[in-house]
Write a protein that holds these residues in place. Structure first.
Motif, short mmCIF file in Angstrom:
data_model
loop_
_atom_site.label_atom_id
_atom_site.label_comp_id
_atom_site.label_asym_id
_atom_site.label_seq_id
_atom_site.Cartn_x
_atom_site.Cartn_y
_atom_site.Cartn_z
N GLU A 143 0.91 -1.42 -0.23
CA GLU A 143 -0.20 -0.06 0.45
C GLU A 143 1.42 1.31 0.28
OE1 GLU A 143 -3.80 1.76 2.24
OE2 GLU A 143 -3.93 -0.51 2.66
N SER A 144 1.77 1.64 0.76
CA SER A 144 2.10 2.39 0.56
C SER A 144 3.39 2.98 -0.53
CB SER A 144 3.83 2.53 2.24
OG SER A 144 4.99 2.17 1.34
N GLU A 145 3.86 1.57 -0.68
CA GLU A 145 4.50 2.17 -2.82
C GLU A 145 3.68 1.90 -3.42
OE1 GLU A 145 5.99 -2.51 -3.91
OE2 GLU A 145 7.10 -2.48 -2.49
N VAL A 146 1.82 1.32 -3.38
CA VAL A 146 1.10 2.53 -4.31
C VAL A 146 0.78 4.01 -4.09
CG1 VAL A 146 -1.01 2.66 -5.08
CG2 VAL A 146 0.09 0.13 -4.57
N HIS A 147 1.10 4.14 -2.97
CA HIS A 147 0.67 5.57 -2.66
C HIS A 147 2.09 6.37 -2.74
CE1 HIS A 147 -3.01 6.02 -0.30
NE2 HIS A 147 -2.34 4.84 0.21
N ASP A 148 3.30 6.08 -3.14
CA ASP A 148 4.73 6.31 -3.37
C ASP A 148 4.20 6.23 -5.12
OD1 ASP A 148 5.47 6.83 -0.81
OD2 ASP A 148 6.83 5.25 -1.14
N LEU A 149 3.74 5.47 -6.10
CA LEU A 149 3.69 5.72 -7.65
C LEU A 149 2.93 6.68 -7.50
CD1 LEU A 149 5.23 3.79 -9.65
CD2 LEU A 149 3.14 2.51 -9.52
N PHE A 150 2.14 6.51 -7.19
CA PHE A 150 1.22 7.53 -7.14
C PHE A 150 1.61 9.48 -6.93
CE2 PHE A 150 -2.63 4.65 -7.20
CZ PHE A 150 -3.51 5.45 -8.69
N LEU A 151 2.13 9.79 -6.03
CA LEU A 151 2.79 10.91 -5.88
C LEU A 151 3.78 11.10 -6.97
CD1 LEU A 151 3.06 10.47 -2.04
CD2 LEU A 151 2.15 12.42 -2.99
N ASP A 152 4.36 10.17 -7.17
CA ASP A 152 5.46 10.46 -8.41
C ASP A 152 4.60 10.86 -9.56
OD1 ASP A 152 8.16 9.93 -9.22
OD2 ASP A 152 8.29 7.83 -9.63
N LEU A 153 3.76 10.12 -9.87
CA LEU A 153 3.03 9.83 -11.72
C LEU A 153 2.20 10.99 -11.72
CD1 LEU A 153 3.24 6.31 -12.83
CD2 LEU A 153 4.18 8.20 -12.95
N ALA A 154 1.17 11.11 -10.39
CA ALA A 154 0.18 11.70 -10.56
C ALA A 154 0.12 13.53 -11.51
CB ALA A 154 -0.40 12.24 -9.20
N ILE A 155 -0.92 14.02 -12.05
CA ILE A 155 -1.23 15.11 -12.65
C ILE A 155 -1.34 15.94 -11.95
CG2 ILE A 155 -1.34 16.57 -14.82
CD1 ILE A 155 -1.18 13.93 -16.34
N ASN A 156 -2.35 16.00 -11.24
CA ASN A 156 -3.24 17.10 -10.43
C ASN A 156 -3.20 15.94 -9.35
OD1 ASN A 156 -5.56 15.50 -10.73
ND2 ASN A 156 -5.25 16.50 -12.66
N GLU A 157 -3.33 17.52 -7.84
CA GLU A 157 -3.98 16.77 -6.45
C GLU A 157 -5.25 16.03 -6.80
OE1 GLU A 157 -4.59 19.41 -3.48
OE2 GLU A 157 -1.96 20.48 -3.98
N SER A 158 -6.23 15.60 -7.64
CA SER A 158 -7.47 15.19 -7.02
C SER A 158 -7.21 13.42 -7.69
CB SER A 158 -8.42 15.79 -9.06
OG SER A 158 -7.78 15.34 -9.29
N GLN A 159 -6.56 13.23 -8.30
CA GLN A 159 -5.48 12.16 -8.87
C GLN A 159 -4.95 11.67 -7.16
OE1 GLN A 159 -2.92 12.41 -12.48
NE2 GLN A 159 -4.53 12.10 -13.92
N LEU A 160 -4.95 12.40 -6.57
CA LEU A 160 -4.28 11.66 -5.06
C LEU A 160 -5.50 10.40 -4.39
CD1 LEU A 160 -1.43 14.14 -4.36
CD2 LEU A 160 -1.34 11.81 -5.80
N ASP A 161 -6.51 11.11 -4.70
CA ASP A 161 -7.66 10.93 -4.00
C ASP A 161 -8.36 9.83 -4.15
OD1 ASP A 161 -9.98 11.13 -2.36
OD2 ASP A 161 -11.29 12.27 -3.48
N PHE A 162 -8.37 8.56 -4.45
CA PHE A 162 -8.42 7.37 -4.44
C PHE A 162 -8.84 6.20 -3.48
CE2 PHE A 162 -3.86 7.49 -5.07
CZ PHE A 162 -3.74 6.32 -3.93
N PRO A 163 -10.00 5.21 -2.98
CA PRO A 163 -10.68 4.36 -2.24
C PRO A 163 -9.37 3.53 -2.64
CG PRO A 163 -11.83 4.84 -4.17
CD PRO A 163 -11.00 5.43 -4.85
N VAL A 164 -8.87 2.49 -1.54
CA VAL A 164 -8.54 1.60 -1.50
C VAL A 164 -8.91 0.12 -1.30
CG1 VAL A 164 -6.36 0.24 -0.72
CG2 VAL A 164 -5.90 2.68 -1.28
N LEU A 165 -9.06 -0.64 -1.78
CA LEU A 165 -9.62 -2.07 -1.11
C LEU A 165 -8.76 -3.39 -1.44
CD1 LEU A 165 -12.97 -1.42 -4.35
CD2 LEU A 165 -12.61 -1.42 -1.31
N TYR A 166 -9.32 -4.44 -1.16
CA TYR A 166 -8.49 -5.56 -0.39
C TYR A 166 -9.15 -6.70 -0.65
CZ TYR A 166 -6.36 -1.27 2.00
OH TYR A 166 -5.74 -0.79 2.60
#
Length: 599
Positions: A143-166
């Motif tokens: 999960e922490s790798e996924v959040h790091d990846l989004f921080l690295d690749l996101a083009i705008n802030e709204s893309q950092l708001d997403f639900p995480v399911l398991y």
């Protein structure tokens, strides 16, 4: 024009690194919504033989499910960057995506690659951490790798708001809390309805963007795509537009929607629908828009990334030509490549200086290898040259394609692997040590440094290493790289291989042939243990005298020959060699067969 919405429709793509469970998840979604009978076999979305054998998705697929009052269109995409042409064109059809990440393997190059493509198109994300039933699952780290990846690749802030399911595609459950196992897929469907936007339309006139093509002997060309604006009816006249091209008017004969694995015939479709339509009497290509006759306005489409690797395919001219294949001529090869171009958007074909040779360019070794393997199974005979990377000149500087490589190896193999990659001009970017004695190492390496990498890597790690790579981009040329360090054992005679001859030859290197195999002059029968080529006679027979019985041949002990499949050959060969491909055999040969001419 007012904005219109279709609140009861959702379009979603499922993206992930190869083998993280996309296709299995789609199976379970079809079963949960009772769209498909439980008795059907697993991984129903993989339709092609090679997909089933290798357990990978090559072609993007469409399906649809009905959940309550909602229609959900699902696109299953490949995870290999070699098939990125498929990924790019299918992501244009949807508003959002579900990113699957294996809870044990974590973020891999394929994950990074497909996520980057989806975020560039500004699609809405949902993340599903899959395979949480694995014994080696590490949910927190993933999960922490996924959040790091989004921080690295996101083009705008709204893309950092997403639900995480398991969840677990295999066991068929999805949950919001990893500690609670349910037996339902409901949380996934609720997340899709709540987080993925409904399709919107801003114009009244028709725009249907074609993102895939199929063919039927009865209906002709079938175009698959999405209606972005307006609506389309059976019997309606339309024109096909792309860039400046506008076709003559044509008439829609059939419209199909996707439900489960079947197509359902409908009379009309509206914006937001993903459909298949027929009625073409002029050629249509991927990226074309179907428009109203009075409004020929094409919809924007994503340009596909350029190829990075090329090779030459030509008519088989070896002494064994025509013995095993049905399709041998340059005309037949040309027609087959032209047919492939209609649907394989990342492929390029150029005619070369000679009439019986064609230059094919694609997104990597696997991309080209799958095309050649399909042709071989269809009965084609041909020969191909060594793959070459495609260089570009950007601002006067020679640039070459670079791959992002992630290795997972045991600690004791770390040194030998890093030394090998150092010779291939790889730059190490990151290293992570795990408690189980394994190391994850990340590199940027020139594409040409990975030709022939796989076999050596498996040898160096005793078969325990895992390697994943994806295309990163172009960077300035890194300098010369040492390629294959060993020469070839080349047959100097025609005939059948004898055990007696191989017995003396096997100490000279590794053999690719077995007793009884037919060989010809100039055919490569093995790898020399030194760096030079060696001409040998594998057909030599034992001289019989009255002193010795011929029966002592039975005592010959031979090592089993090394199996050389198409991809291994593509990695192994040098520029002065060719691979001869027929429906039954794959052989290696020198371009110039006669030894005296090669000198």
């Amino acid at each position: 024009m007012t904005m219109k919405k279709r609140n009861n429709v959702r379009n979603i793509a499922i993206i992930a690194h190869v083998d993280h469970g996309k296709t299995t998840l789609v199976d379970k979604m079809l079963r949960f919504t009772s769209t498909m009978d439980v008795l059907q076999d697993e991984r129903v979305m993989d339709s092609n033989d090679i997909e089933r054998e290798r357990g990978i998705t090559i072609l993007a697929k469409n399906t649809g499910v009905v959940y309550g009052d909602y229609e959900i269109n699902i696109v299953d995409t490949p995870g290999h960057s070699d098939f990125s042409g498929e990924v790019e064109r299918t992501l244009q059809m949807v508003e959002g995506f579900l990113l699957l990440v294996d809870s044990a393997e974590g973020v891999l190059p394929g994950t990074r690659f497909v996520l980057m493509k989806a975020l560039q198109l500004n699609l809405k994300p949902i993340v599903l951490i899959n395979k949480i039933d694995r014994k080696d699952a590490d949910i927190e780290r993933t999960e922490s790798e996924v959040h790091d990846l989004f921080l690295d690749l996101a083009i705008n802030e709204s893309q950092l708001d997403f639900p995480v399911l398991y969840g677990s595609s295999k066991l068929g459950f999805v949950t919001k809390d990893p500690n609670i196992q349910t037996n339902s897929m409901e949380p996934l469907f609720e997340a899709i309805l709540n987080h993925i936007p409904a399709p919107e339309s801003t114009e009244d006139y028709l725009q249907l963007l074609v993102t895939n093509l199929d063919h039927s002997d009865f209906l002709g060309t079938i175009a698959i795509g999405r209606v972005f604006n307006g609506q389309i009816n059976v019997g309606q006249q339309f024109v096909a537009c792309k860039d400046d091209y506008v076709s003559k008017p044509m008439k829609i004969t059939k419209i199909y929607k996707f439900k489960g694995l079947s197509k359902v015939e409908v009379e009309q479709a509206s914006f937001g629908d993903i459909v298949a339509v027929t009625g073409f009497n002029e050629p249509v290509t991927i990226g074309t828009t179907l428009c109203q006759v009075d409004k020929p306005i094409p919809h924007d489409y994503v340009k596909i990334d350029e190829p990075t690797l090329s090779m030459y395919i030509s008519v088989n001219d070896s002494p064994f030509c025509g013995q095993e294949g049905k399709f041998l001529t340059s005309r037949q090869i040309k027609e087959r490549l032209e047919k492939e171009l209609k649907t394989n958007v990342a492929l390029r074909v150029d005619t070369s200086d000679t009439t019986d040779s064609f230059k094919i360019s694609g997104r990597g070794q696997l991309h080209l290898g799958i095309l050649l393997e399909n042709m071989r199974r269809e009965g084609f005979e041909f020969q191909v040259s060594a793959p070459e990377v495609i260089y570009k000149t950007i601002n006067g500087i020679k640039q070459e394609p670079i791959e992002y490589l992630v290795l997972d190896v045991q600690e004791e193999h770390q040194g030998v692997v890093m030394e090998f990659l150092g010779r291939k001009k790889a730059e190490m970017k990151n290293m992570t040590h795990y408690d189980n004695g394994r190391v994850k190492i990340e590199f940027e390496v020139p594409s040409r440094g990975l030709l022939g990498f796989r076999g050596q890597f498996l040898t160096d790690t005793r078969g325990t290493g895992i390697a994943n790579f994806s295309f990163l981009g172009y960077q300035p040329y890194k300098g010369d790289i040492i390629t294959r360090t060993k020469g070839a054992l080349v047959s100097m005679d025609n005939g059948s291989v004898t055990a007696y001859a191989l017995d003396t030859l096997q100490e000279r290197g590794t053999l690719f042939v077995a007793p009884g195999d037919k060989v010809y002059q100039g055919m490569i029968i093995g790898e020399h243990s030194r760096d030079n080529d060696l001409d040998v006679n594998p057909t030599k027979q034992k001289k019989l005298t009255n002193m010795r019985a011929s029966g002592t041949d039975d005592a010959v002990k031979l090592d089993p020959p090394r199996k050389m499949d198409l991809e291994t050959c593509m990695e192994w060969i040098q520029p002065d060699e060719l691979i001869e491909v027929t429906p039954q055999s794959i052989r290696l040969r020198k371009k110039v067969l006669r030894a005296s001419m090669r000198k």
